[in-house]
Design a protein around this motif. Structure first.
Motif, PDB file in Angstrom:
ATOM      1  N   THR A  54       0.830  -1.201   0.000  1.00 52.67           N
ATOM      2  CA  THR A  54       0.000   0.000   0.000  1.00 52.67           C
ATOM      3  C   THR A  54       0.866   1.252   0.000  1.00 52.67           C
ATOM      4  O   THR A  54       1.985   1.253   0.499  1.00 52.67           O
ATOM      5  N   ASP A  55       0.329   2.318  -0.569  1.00 53.20           N
ATOM      6  CA  ASP A  55       0.898   3.656  -0.448  1.00 53.20           C
ATOM      7  C   ASP A  55      -0.220   4.543   0.073  1.00 53.20           C
ATOM      8  O   ASP A  55      -1.059   5.027  -0.693  1.00 53.20           O
TER       9      ASP A  55
ATOM     10  N   THR B 296      -0.261   7.459   1.249  1.00 46.78           N
ATOM     11  CA  THR B 296      -0.215   8.901   0.980  1.00 46.78           C
ATOM     12  C   THR B 296      -0.995   9.278  -0.273  1.00 46.78           C
ATOM     13  O   THR B 296      -1.418  10.415  -0.419  1.00 46.78           O
TER      14      THR B 296
ATOM     15  N   GLU C  98      -3.134   4.268  -3.000  1.00 47.56           N
ATOM     16  CA  GLU C  98      -2.852   3.308  -4.073  1.00 47.56           C
ATOM     17  C   GLU C  98      -2.391   1.967  -3.512  1.00 47.56           C
ATOM     18  O   GLU C  98      -1.772   1.898  -2.459  1.00 47.56           O
TER      19      GLU C  98
ATOM     20  N   TRP D  89      -0.136  -1.252  -4.919  1.00 48.73           N
ATOM     21  CA  TRP D  89       0.827  -1.632  -5.951  1.00 48.73           C
ATOM     22  C   TRP D  89       1.103  -3.122  -5.855  1.00 48.73           C
ATOM     23  O   TRP D  89       0.868  -3.751  -4.832  1.00 48.73           O
TER      24      TRP D  89
ATOM     25  N   ASN E 243      -3.545   0.972   4.560  1.00 48.33           N
ATOM     26  CA  ASN E 243      -2.367   0.736   5.378  1.00 48.33           C
ATOM     27  C   ASN E 243      -2.027  -0.746   5.374  1.00 48.33           C
ATOM     28  O   ASN E 243      -1.384  -1.224   4.472  1.00 48.33           O
TER      29      ASN E 243
END
Length: 169
Positions: free
Chosen positions: A8-9, A11, A14, A16, A37
């Motif tokens: 996870t990203d 911020t 997204e 991935w 998260n």
């Protein structure tokens, strides 16, 4: 199952993935403010994603995303770490609203609905909060780390510890 790793990203909301021998690629962009998260691989190509308000379930074959079904009195949001095993999803939660807790959620056969929940008993080390977790044989390993605000204080925060929490079968 094929060795693809997902991450996870939070911020930019997204998810991935990196296929074996491949490069990172965008798998999924969530709606605004989901703050993905924790993440856990389930069965039948399902991916569980801990978000601010709830746990989402993503079908890795179709990209379809839906909230994990639950009763109205069961809060799966504010999760940090997730672990999956034997038809159960474990959620570490560390918020002022819910307290510092670890939930064990028995899922239905589809893997898309919570059939029953149990709050696990665990000893919280002083000055630490539950963050990530990993499932072992009959035990959940919880990473108990100092509140991130402690890293801005003078002096060193207490070191992280791994707490073993017994799970129900």
């Amino acid at each position: 199952d094929d060795g693809t790793a997902y991450f996870t990203d939070m911020t930019v909301d997204e998810i991935w993935r990196i296929p074996p021998g491949g490069e990172p690629e965008l798998f999924l962009t969530l709606d605004d403010h989901n703050n993905p998260n924790g993440i856990a691989w389930g069965e039948n190509g399902l991916l569980y994603i801990a978000c601010l308000e709830e746990v989402l379930v993503a079908d890795t074959a179709t990209g379809e995303v839906a909230p994990l079904g639950r009763r109205p009195d069961t809060c799966t949001g504010l999760g940090d770490g997730l672990a999956f095993g034997d038809g159960q999803l474990f959620i570490t939660q560390n918020s002022g609203l819910l307290g510092l807790r670890v939930l064990q959620c028995k899922l239905d056969d589809s893997g898309r609905e919570v059939a029953a929940t149990h709050r696990l008993r665990w000893t919280q080390p002083e000055g630490r909060m539950p963050y990530t977790c990993a499932l072992g044989k009959d035990v959940l390993y919880v990473n108990a780390t100092a509140d991130f605000g402690r890293y801005d204080d003078e002096g060193d925060p207490p070191p992280s510890v791994i707490v073993e929490v017994g799970v129900r079968r």
